[in-house]
Write a protein that holds these residues in place. Structure first.
Motif, PDB file in Angstrom:
ATOM      1  N   PHE A 154       0.846  -1.193   0.000  1.00 34.55           N
ATOM      2  CA  PHE A 154       0.000   0.000   0.000  1.00 34.55           C
ATOM      3  C   PHE A 154       0.882   1.244   0.000  1.00 34.55           C
ATOM      4  O   PHE A 154       2.008   1.226   0.503  1.00 34.55           O
ATOM      5  CB  PHE A 154      -0.915   0.024   1.231  1.00 34.55           C
ATOM      6  CG  PHE A 154      -2.049  -0.962   1.164  1.00 34.55           C
ATOM      7  CD1 PHE A 154      -3.147  -0.723   0.347  1.00 34.55           C
ATOM      8  CD2 PHE A 154      -2.031  -2.127   1.924  1.00 34.55           C
ATOM      9  CE1 PHE A 154      -4.199  -1.620   0.279  1.00 34.55           C
ATOM     10  CE2 PHE A 154      -3.074  -3.034   1.864  1.00 34.55           C
ATOM     11  CZ  PHE A 154      -4.157  -2.784   1.040  1.00 34.55           C
ATOM     12  N   ASP A 155       0.369   2.321  -0.570  1.00 31.38           N
ATOM     13  CA  ASP A 155       1.094   3.595  -0.538  1.00 31.38           C
ATOM     14  C   ASP A 155       0.819   4.358   0.752  1.00 31.38           C
ATOM     15  O   ASP A 155       1.619   5.187   1.170  1.00 31.38           O
ATOM     16  CB  ASP A 155       0.673   4.470  -1.729  1.00 31.38           C
ATOM     17  CG  ASP A 155       0.966   3.800  -3.052  1.00 31.38           C
ATOM     18  OD1 ASP A 155       2.155   3.548  -3.338  1.00 31.38           O
ATOM     19  OD2 ASP A 155       0.006   3.511  -3.798  1.00 31.38           O
ATOM     20  N   GLN A 181       6.899   8.693  -1.792  1.00 31.31           N
ATOM     21  CA  GLN A 181       6.347   9.165  -3.073  1.00 31.31           C
ATOM     22  C   GLN A 181       5.045   9.922  -2.869  1.00 31.31           C
ATOM     23  O   GLN A 181       4.823  10.974  -3.484  1.00 31.31           O
ATOM     24  CB  GLN A 181       6.117   7.981  -4.015  1.00 31.31           C
ATOM     25  CG  GLN A 181       5.623   8.390  -5.397  1.00 31.31           C
ATOM     26  CD  GLN A 181       5.285   7.206  -6.278  1.00 31.31           C
ATOM     27  OE1 GLN A 181       5.217   6.070  -5.814  1.00 31.31           O
ATOM     28  NE2 GLN A 181       5.083   7.462  -7.561  1.00 31.31           N
ATOM     29  N   MET A 182       4.186   9.406  -1.993  1.00 32.13           N
ATOM     30  CA  MET A 182       2.917  10.089  -1.735  1.00 32.13           C
ATOM     31  C   MET A 182       3.155  11.421  -1.023  1.00 32.13           C
ATOM     32  O   MET A 182       2.511  12.432  -1.352  1.00 32.13           O
ATOM     33  CB  MET A 182       2.004   9.195  -0.893  1.00 32.13           C
ATOM     34  CG  MET A 182       0.663   9.831  -0.592  1.00 32.13           C
ATOM     35  SD  MET A 182      -0.472   8.679   0.206  1.00 32.13           S
ATOM     36  CE  MET A 182      -1.888   9.751   0.519  1.00 32.13           C
ATOM     37  N   VAL A 183       4.069  11.449  -0.076  1.00 29.61           N
ATOM     38  CA  VAL A 183       4.372  12.687   0.651  1.00 29.61           C
ATOM     39  C   VAL A 183       4.936  13.740  -0.297  1.00 29.61           C
ATOM     40  O   VAL A 183       4.576  14.919  -0.221  1.00 29.61           O
ATOM     41  CB  VAL A 183       5.354  12.412   1.808  1.00 29.61           C
ATOM     42  CG1 VAL A 183       5.840  13.719   2.436  1.00 29.61           C
ATOM     43  CG2 VAL A 183       4.685  11.549   2.870  1.00 29.61           C
ATOM     44  N   ASP A 184       5.800  13.329  -1.218  1.00 29.31           N
ATOM     45  CA  ASP A 184       6.336  14.277  -2.197  1.00 29.31           C
ATOM     46  C   ASP A 184       5.229  14.890  -3.047  1.00 29.31           C
ATOM     47  O   ASP A 184       5.279  16.079  -3.402  1.00 29.31           O
ATOM     48  CB  ASP A 184       7.353  13.577  -3.100  1.00 29.31           C
ATOM     49  CG  ASP A 184       8.656  13.268  -2.367  1.00 29.31           C
ATOM     50  OD1 ASP A 184       8.913  13.893  -1.314  1.00 29.31           O
ATOM     51  OD2 ASP A 184       9.417  12.399  -2.840  1.00 29.31           O
ATOM     52  N   SER A 185       4.227  14.089  -3.378  1.00 35.31           N
ATOM     53  CA  SER A 185       3.089  14.598  -4.157  1.00 35.31           C
ATOM     54  C   SER A 185       2.282  15.608  -3.352  1.00 35.31           C
ATOM     55  O   SER A 185       1.818  16.618  -3.889  1.00 35.31           O
ATOM     56  CB  SER A 185       2.185  13.439  -4.583  1.00 35.31           C
ATOM     57  OG  SER A 185       2.878  12.523  -5.405  1.00 35.31           O
ATOM     58  N   ILE A 244      -6.745  16.849   0.423  1.00 29.36           N
ATOM     59  CA  ILE A 244      -5.483  16.697  -0.314  1.00 29.36           C
ATOM     60  C   ILE A 244      -5.052  15.239  -0.343  1.00 29.36           C
ATOM     61  O   ILE A 244      -4.622  14.722  -1.377  1.00 29.36           O
ATOM     62  CB  ILE A 244      -4.388  17.577   0.310  1.00 29.36           C
ATOM     63  CG1 ILE A 244      -4.726  19.057   0.111  1.00 29.36           C
ATOM     64  CG2 ILE A 244      -3.017  17.266  -0.300  1.00 29.36           C
ATOM     65  CD1 ILE A 244      -3.787  20.006   0.825  1.00 29.36           C
ATOM     66  N   PHE A 245      -5.168  14.552   0.800  1.00 25.06           N
ATOM     67  CA  PHE A 245      -4.789  13.135   0.862  1.00 25.06           C
ATOM     68  C   PHE A 245      -5.590  12.314  -0.149  1.00 25.06           C
ATOM     69  O   PHE A 245      -5.055  11.397  -0.782  1.00 25.06           O
ATOM     70  CB  PHE A 245      -5.039  12.576   2.268  1.00 25.06           C
ATOM     71  CG  PHE A 245      -4.169  13.193   3.339  1.00 25.06           C
ATOM     72  CD1 PHE A 245      -2.878  13.603   3.054  1.00 25.06           C
ATOM     73  CD2 PHE A 245      -4.649  13.357   4.630  1.00 25.06           C
ATOM     74  CE1 PHE A 245      -2.080  14.172   4.039  1.00 25.06           C
ATOM     75  CE2 PHE A 245      -3.859  13.920   5.618  1.00 25.06           C
ATOM     76  CZ  PHE A 245      -2.574  14.324   5.324  1.00 25.06           C
ATOM     77  N   SER A 246      -6.875  12.631  -0.291  1.00 26.87           N
ATOM     78  CA  SER A 246      -7.712  11.904  -1.252  1.00 26.87           C
ATOM     79  C   SER A 246      -7.420  12.327  -2.683  1.00 26.87           C
ATOM     80  O   SER A 246      -7.407  11.502  -3.600  1.00 26.87           O
ATOM     81  CB  SER A 246      -9.198  12.141  -0.935  1.00 26.87           C
ATOM     82  OG  SER A 246      -9.530  11.646   0.332  1.00 26.87           O
ATOM     83  N   TRP A 247      -7.181  13.621  -2.884  1.00 30.39           N
ATOM     84  CA  TRP A 247      -7.004  14.149  -4.231  1.00 30.39           C
ATOM     85  C   TRP A 247      -5.753  13.587  -4.911  1.00 30.39           C
ATOM     86  O   TRP A 247      -5.765  13.329  -6.125  1.00 30.39           O
ATOM     87  CB  TRP A 247      -6.929  15.668  -4.180  1.00 30.39           C
ATOM     88  CG  TRP A 247      -6.934  16.319  -5.529  1.00 30.39           C
ATOM     89  CD1 TRP A 247      -8.020  16.663  -6.274  1.00 30.39           C
ATOM     90  CD2 TRP A 247      -5.785  16.671  -6.305  1.00 30.39           C
ATOM     91  NE1 TRP A 247      -7.621  17.212  -7.472  1.00 30.39           N
ATOM     92  CE2 TRP A 247      -6.251  17.234  -7.525  1.00 30.39           C
ATOM     93  CE3 TRP A 247      -4.411  16.577  -6.105  1.00 30.39           C
ATOM     94  CZ2 TRP A 247      -5.394  17.691  -8.509  1.00 30.39           C
ATOM     95  CZ3 TRP A 247      -3.553  17.029  -7.094  1.00 30.39           C
ATOM     96  CH2 TRP A 247      -4.044  17.583  -8.283  1.00 30.39           C
ATOM     97  N   GLY A 277      -4.518  10.779  -4.658  1.00 26.50           N
ATOM     98  CA  GLY A 277      -4.712   9.389  -5.055  1.00 26.50           C
ATOM     99  C   GLY A 277      -3.846   8.434  -4.252  1.00 26.50           C
ATOM    100  O   GLY A 277      -3.705   8.580  -3.042  1.00 26.50           O
ATOM    101  N   PHE A 278      -3.263   7.450  -4.939  1.00 25.60           N
ATOM    102  CA  PHE A 278      -2.458   6.390  -4.342  1.00 25.60           C
ATOM    103  C   PHE A 278      -3.354   5.382  -3.610  1.00 25.60           C
ATOM    104  O   PHE A 278      -4.457   5.700  -3.192  1.00 25.60           O
ATOM    105  CB  PHE A 278      -1.382   6.940  -3.391  1.00 25.60           C
ATOM    106  CG  PHE A 278      -0.336   7.779  -4.084  1.00 25.60           C
ATOM    107  CD1 PHE A 278       0.744   7.181  -4.716  1.00 25.60           C
ATOM    108  CD2 PHE A 278      -0.447   9.159  -4.120  1.00 25.60           C
ATOM    109  CE1 PHE A 278       1.706   7.952  -5.355  1.00 25.60           C
ATOM    110  CE2 PHE A 278       0.498   9.938  -4.763  1.00 25.60           C
ATOM    111  CZ  PHE A 278       1.584   9.328  -5.377  1.00 25.60           C
TER     112      PHE A 278
END
Length: 312
Positions: free
Chosen positions: A119-120, A168-172, A186-189, A191-192
């Motif tokens: 999982f991301d 990777q998710m945090v960088d996004s 933001i967490f939902s937008w 994705g991942f």
């Protein structure tokens, strides 16, 4: 060796920090030995007026894993989360509240879900709201139903900021530098793939909540304005419908007067109707004002936070 970073926003939490540190220390020490991880605790002092910063500094001297950032004033939890995510260097990054309402013992399960099931992000949600005032719980549930019907993204009912994410998710998330921040959106937008862990609500370990009903109401408005334009459509549709109603009423009054020759009566009802129309107009102007205000703040390009002091 992989690194686990934990971001901890703090605002007037001098009583809760020692309790939090003692509990989290046990968990991160276990994770370090069991999974060969290195860890860091990044405390964000969000302009606290008590001895929060002093307490954090004491732990910083005692434990190399403890780091801190101190703002020049109170910028809010959203800014604190963003500053923490921007500052940590871990391969896996967690966000936790310092009041121990986010159970530290879930960290190991969250880490294993990411490692074993790829999982991301592993996020948490409360399955009940034990200890909360009933009126707050009612409006919270209404908010989640409302925003999920109006927005294209899904925000899980009972979702907490408590989560563990891959780099990777945090960088996004960091790339999204909007001034008006609503982290759950933001967490939902971005994705991942996200795994949700459920747990029963835990009451505060110490101190008092900083979220009054009014602050939560304003925060919910920020979320709605940030992730849907449906209210603007409601204002437009309302205006169109009342134009149609007005035209129909004008035709009715004219025909009635020409055919029956009766004078126009109903003064009290007309006044009530005018008040209704005026209220709806002000409501629609208010909706426009909310979006205009957010746009105004974004165009200023002010920094999301200002750091006064930080650990080496």
């Amino acid at each position: 060796m992989k690194k686990l970073s934990i971001v901890v926003p703090c605002f007037n939490e001098e009583e809760a920090i020692p309790l939090f540190y003692n509990e989290v220390k046990k968990i991160v020490t276990l994770l370090e030995k069991k999974y060969n991880l290195s860890t860091e605790l990044m405390f964000i002092n969000d302009g606290s007026k008590d001895d929060t910063l002093r307490v954090i500094k004491e732990y910083n001297k005692l434990d190399d894993r403890v780091k801190y950032i101190s703002f020049s004033r109170n910028f809010g939890k959203e800014a604190a989360i963003f500053a923490g995510l921007e500052s940590v260097i871990g391969d896996y990054i967690a966000i936790m509240d310092v009041d121990l309402q986010d159970p530290p013992e879930l960290l190991e399960e969250m880490y294993l879900e990411i490692i074993n099931n790829n999982f991301d992000c592993v996020a948490t949600r409360r399955v009940n709201r034990k200890g909360e005032p009933p009126i707050r719980s009612f409006f919270a549930r209404c908010f989640y139903k409302l925003i999920n019907k109006m927005s294209k993204i899904e925000i899980v009912d009972g979702a907490r900021d408590y989560r563990l994410m891959k780099r990777q998710m945090v960088d996004s998330i960091i790339e999204i530098r909007e001034y008006n921040r609503f982290s759950k959106g933001i967490f939902s937008w971005v994705g991942f793939q996200t795994k949700w862990l459920e747990y029963k609500n835990v009451e505060r370990a110490a101190g008092e909540t900083k979220w009054s009903f009014w602050k939560l109401f304003l925060y919910s408005l920020d979320g709605i304005v940030a992730y849907t334009t449906v209210p603007l459509s409601i204002a437009s549709v309302s205006g169109f419908l009342f134009c149609i109603i007005a035209i129909v009423m004008i035709i009715f009054v004219v025909v009635k007067t020409l055919v029956w020759g009766e004078p126009v009566a109903g003064y009290p009802s007309i006044i009530c109707f005018l008040f209704l129309i005026g209220g709806i107009q002000l409501f629609c102007i208010g909706i426009l004002g909310e979006y205009l205000a957010k746009t105004y703040l974004e165009t200023k390009k002010r920094p999301i936070y200002i750091i006064k002091e930080r650990s080496n």
